[in-house]
Design a protein around this motif. Structure first.
Motif, PDB file in Angstrom:
ATOM      1  N   ALA A 186      47.918  70.730  53.201  1.00 29.01           N
ATOM      2  CA  ALA A 186      48.915  69.672  53.085  1.00 29.01           C
ATOM      3  C   ALA A 186      49.881  69.922  51.936  1.00 29.01           C
ATOM      4  CB  ALA A 186      48.217  68.317  52.890  1.00 29.01           C
ATOM      5  N   ASP A 187      49.386  70.448  50.833  1.00 28.69           N
ATOM      6  CA  ASP A 187      50.259  70.729  49.689  1.00 28.69           C
ATOM      7  C   ASP A 187      51.332  71.747  50.061  1.00 28.69           C
ATOM      8  OD1 ASP A 187      48.887  69.032  47.850  1.00 28.69           O
ATOM      9  OD2 ASP A 187      47.336  70.548  47.655  1.00 28.69           O
ATOM     10  N   GLY A 188      50.907  72.819  50.730  1.00 27.32           N
ATOM     11  CA  GLY A 188      51.862  73.842  51.141  1.00 27.32           C
ATOM     12  C   GLY A 188      52.897  73.300  52.112  1.00 27.32           C
ATOM     13  N   LEU A 228      55.481  59.137  59.776  1.00 26.76           N
ATOM     14  CA  LEU A 228      54.286  59.909  59.424  1.00 26.76           C
ATOM     15  C   LEU A 228      53.088  59.387  60.216  1.00 26.76           C
ATOM     16  CD1 LEU A 228      55.127  59.593  55.677  1.00 26.76           C
ATOM     17  CD2 LEU A 228      55.029  61.797  56.831  1.00 26.76           C
ATOM     18  N   PRO A 229      52.913  59.854  61.446  1.00 26.37           N
ATOM     19  CA  PRO A 229      51.775  59.380  62.258  1.00 26.37           C
ATOM     20  C   PRO A 229      50.452  59.934  61.761  1.00 26.37           C
ATOM     21  CG  PRO A 229      52.971  61.105  63.407  1.00 26.37           C
ATOM     22  CD  PRO A 229      53.757  60.815  62.157  1.00 26.37           C
ATOM     23  N   LYS A 230      49.431  59.107  61.758  1.00 22.51           N
ATOM     24  CA  LYS A 230      48.113  59.542  61.297  1.00 22.51           C
ATOM     25  C   LYS A 230      47.534  60.621  62.197  1.00 22.51           C
ATOM     26  CE  LYS A 230      43.637  57.847  59.703  1.00 22.51           C
ATOM     27  NZ  LYS A 230      42.800  56.659  59.435  1.00 22.51           N
ATOM     28  N   THR A 231      47.873  60.580  63.482  1.00 25.34           N
ATOM     29  CA  THR A 231      47.384  61.591  64.420  1.00 25.34           C
ATOM     30  C   THR A 231      48.082  62.929  64.217  1.00 25.34           C
ATOM     31  OG1 THR A 231      49.039  60.942  66.057  1.00 25.34           O
ATOM     32  CG2 THR A 231      46.887  59.847  66.168  1.00 25.34           C
ATOM     33  N   CYS A 232      49.199  62.935  63.470  1.00 21.01           N
ATOM     34  CA  CYS A 232      50.019  64.132  63.215  1.00 21.01           C
ATOM     35  C   CYS A 232      50.790  64.590  64.450  1.00 21.01           C
ATOM     36  CB  CYS A 232      49.187  65.293  62.668  1.00 21.01           C
ATOM     37  SG  CYS A 232      48.488  64.966  61.027  1.00 21.01           S
ATOM     38  N   TYR A 233      50.654  63.870  65.553  1.00 23.52           N
ATOM     39  CA  TYR A 233      51.403  64.252  66.757  1.00 23.52           C
ATOM     40  C   TYR A 233      52.803  63.672  66.692  1.00 23.52           C
ATOM     41  CZ  TYR A 233      52.710  65.053  71.582  1.00 23.52           C
ATOM     42  OH  TYR A 233      53.356  65.482  72.705  1.00 23.52           O
ATOM     43  N   THR A 234      53.804  64.520  66.877  1.00 26.85           N
ATOM     44  CA  THR A 234      55.198  64.076  66.829  1.00 26.85           C
ATOM     45  C   THR A 234      55.830  64.256  68.208  1.00 26.85           C
ATOM     46  OG1 THR A 234      55.972  66.266  66.125  1.00 26.85           O
ATOM     47  CG2 THR A 234      55.402  64.702  64.387  1.00 26.85           C
ATOM     48  N   TYR A 235      56.357  63.184  68.758  1.00 27.02           N
ATOM     49  CA  TYR A 235      57.007  63.237  70.058  1.00 27.02           C
ATOM     50  C   TYR A 235      58.347  63.959  69.951  1.00 27.02           C
ATOM     51  CZ  TYR A 235      53.674  59.751  71.803  1.00 27.02           C
ATOM     52  OH  TYR A 235      52.533  59.089  72.186  1.00 27.02           O
ATOM     53  N   ASP A 236      58.708  64.674  71.012  1.00 28.39           N
ATOM     54  CA  ASP A 236      60.018  65.327  71.023  1.00 28.39           C
ATOM     55  C   ASP A 236      61.136  64.298  71.056  1.00 28.39           C
ATOM     56  OD1 ASP A 236      58.848  67.826  71.000  1.00 28.39           O
ATOM     57  OD2 ASP A 236      58.775  67.969  73.193  1.00 28.39           O
ATOM     58  N   ASP A 237      60.866  63.154  71.656  1.00 21.47           N
ATOM     59  CA  ASP A 237      61.837  62.056  71.710  1.00 21.47           C
ATOM     60  C   ASP A 237      61.113  60.787  71.275  1.00 21.47           C
ATOM     61  OD1 ASP A 237      63.821  60.204  72.243  1.00 21.47           O
ATOM     62  OD2 ASP A 237      64.431  61.157  74.112  1.00 21.47           O
ATOM     63  N   ILE A 238      61.611  60.138  70.238  1.00 19.74           N
ATOM     64  CA  ILE A 238      60.918  58.962  69.686  1.00 19.74           C
ATOM     65  C   ILE A 238      60.832  57.834  70.703  1.00 19.74           C
ATOM     66  CG2 ILE A 238      60.957  57.247  67.818  1.00 19.74           C
ATOM     67  CD1 ILE A 238      62.291  59.290  66.061  1.00 19.74           C
ATOM     68  N   VAL A 239      61.743  57.806  71.669  1.00 19.01           N
ATOM     69  CA  VAL A 239      61.692  56.755  72.695  1.00 19.01           C
ATOM     70  C   VAL A 239      60.390  56.836  73.487  1.00 19.01           C
ATOM     71  CG1 VAL A 239      62.810  58.081  74.535  1.00 19.01           C
ATOM     72  CG2 VAL A 239      63.081  55.589  74.452  1.00 19.01           C
ATOM     73  N   ASP A 240      59.768  58.016  73.536  1.00 22.66           N
ATOM     74  CA  ASP A 240      58.486  58.149  74.230  1.00 22.66           C
ATOM     75  C   ASP A 240      57.366  57.442  73.477  1.00 22.66           C
ATOM     76  OD1 ASP A 240      59.692  59.697  76.192  1.00 22.66           O
ATOM     77  OD2 ASP A 240      59.311  61.575  75.119  1.00 22.66           O
ATOM     78  N   PHE A 321      49.152  64.974  52.394  1.00 22.70           N
ATOM     79  CA  PHE A 321      50.547  65.343  52.640  1.00 22.70           C
ATOM     80  C   PHE A 321      51.488  64.224  52.207  1.00 22.70           C
ATOM     81  CE2 PHE A 321      54.316  65.214  55.329  1.00 22.70           C
ATOM     82  CZ  PHE A 321      54.814  66.510  55.212  1.00 22.70           C
ATOM     83  N   ILE A 322      51.160  63.002  52.605  1.00 24.05           N
ATOM     84  CA  ILE A 322      52.004  61.857  52.248  1.00 24.05           C
ATOM     85  C   ILE A 322      52.045  61.678  50.739  1.00 24.05           C
ATOM     86  CG2 ILE A 322      52.237  59.349  52.447  1.00 24.05           C
ATOM     87  CD1 ILE A 322      50.976  59.557  55.222  1.00 24.05           C
ATOM     88  N   ARG A 323      50.870  61.760  50.117  1.00 24.13           N
ATOM     89  CA  ARG A 323      50.788  61.567  48.671  1.00 24.13           C
ATOM     90  C   ARG A 323      51.576  62.637  47.916  1.00 24.13           C
ATOM     91  NH1 ARG A 323      44.806  61.312  46.898  1.00 24.13           N
ATOM     92  NH2 ARG A 323      45.151  63.375  46.024  1.00 24.13           N
TER      93      ARG A 323
END
Length: 373
Positions: A186-188, A228-240, A321-323
């Motif tokens: 996470a630091d990197g 910053l989702p806890k699952t770390c999964y990022t949608y290609d389109d936020i509308v999804d 990572f967030i911290r």
């Protein structure tokens, strides 16, 4: 105890369903060690005082000598253990140490923390033991069985402890070491996100909003909102993730020459949040919004068998990572106040991104009204 499950459930709803964020470790363990050492010293002093004057002095010298002897045994044993380690490092002299013997020895025998203190204590311990052995207990310390016991403690015990794993750092110690020296994944990722992107775009964000004829008056929060989702999964389109969050367009591209790419474009996406009202009308809010794309690396690692990165480790790393990201950005004068970290649960059924963003917007406006009043 009956309220514990309810308290845990409430805690998991913190930070928009992300859950509680851990804080850096304090010094409670160090304080506890000092307390134990002080109590031991007090008990030792009382034990000495209970004896007669001459006997007490004799007991004190003997006790100090035995403690010093244990330090010597520990130090010599550690040197022997590291000598065993260096037999492997010799085979990597060219590939890991540029063929330099000095680097091989330094990497194995250097004590990163308190190295000089250890050397001073070892020398002082040897002197105390020698003085006590010569003048007080020469016969005892010169006995062959004592010499054998000393040798076993120096040469055998450290190797046995190492082989059975008792010298391995605990999970807590490993975590504390990695966090303190920026050795976590996470630091990197946080540093990379800052140096490769945020360091360039955040100082210019307000200017880029001002250059946009389409959005300059619609965007009231001149910040980059980072999901910053806890699952770390990022949608290609936020509308999804939330159908009320619509892509509205881009701000003018910020161009920077970077990594051999001339005038590389950095474009921010603007999203429109549509919130239905009871009367059928729709309130619209505009945000410069995107995911922290670095988190997708954590997600991919947790899904890849060869990465040996569990979901539990991923959940721990995303908090770090967030911290770390907040610590980095708050320490940058040109970035401070130009971003908003938005932790969310990331679960499909709880991805209420629109509600979170509008809540942040209303809270910010409320603060402005209170300041004006």
């Amino acid at each position: 105890m009956a309220d514990q499950p309810r308290e845990n459930a409430v805690a998991q709803q913190e930070n928009n369903g992300f859950g509680p964020l851990s804080k850096p470790r304090g010094r409670a363990a160090t304080i506890a060690s000092v307390v134990v050492a002080v109590i031991s010293g007090v008990v030792f002093v009382f034990a000495v005082r209970e004896k007669e004057s001459e006997e007490g002095i004799h007991f004190l010298v003997t006790a100090v000598a035995l403690v010093a002897l244990s330090l010597v045994v520990e130090f010599v044993g550690e040197l022997v253990r590291r000598t065993c380690l260096i037999t492997e490092e010799f085979q990597h002299q060219q590939t890991r140490y540029q063929g330099k013997w000095r680097k091989v020895f330094y990497s194995t025998f250097a004590f990163e923390s308190y190295g000089r203190c250890i050397l001073i204590v070892a020398v002082a311990s040897i002197m105390i033991v020698c003085i006590n052995a010569l003048f007080e207990h020469y016969e005892a310390f010169s006995r062959p069985d004592y010499a054998i016991l000393f040798a076993l403690n120096c040469f055998l015990m450290p190797q046995l402890l190492s082989l059975v794993g008792l010298r391995e750092l605990s999970a807590v110690e490993t975590s504390e070491l990695n966090e303190g020296k920026n050795r976590n994944v996470a630091d990197g990722l946080a540093w990379n996100f800052y140096f490769d992107y945020l360091k360039f775009v955040l100082p210019e964000l307000e200017n880029q909003i001002g250059l946009s004829e389409q959005f300059r008056f619609k965007i009231t929060e001149k910040k980059l909102f980072i999901l910053l989702p806890k699952t770390c999964y990022t949608y290609d389109d936020i509308v999804d993730a939330d159908s009320r969050v619509k892509f509205a367009g881009h701000l003018p591209a910020l161009k920077k020459s970077r990594g051999g790419i001339k005038e590389r474009p950095y474009k921010h996406a603007v999203h429109r949040v549509e919130m239905p009202r009871p009367d059928g009308k729709i309130d619209e809010y505009h945000f410069v919004l995107e995911y922290a794309t670095s988190l997708m690396s954590l997600y991919d690692m947790s899904m890849h068998a060869e990465a040996t990165f569990t979901a539990q480790e991923r959940d721990h790393q995303v908090v770090l990572f967030i911290r770390k990201l907040k610590e980095i950005l708050d320490g940058c004068l040109h970035c401070k106040g130009k971003y908003e970290l938005v932790p969310i649960s990331g679960d499909a059924e709880n991805n209420k991104i629109a509600d979170v963003l509008v809540g942040i917007h209303k809270a910010a406006n409320m603060e402005v009204i209170e300041e004006d009043a």
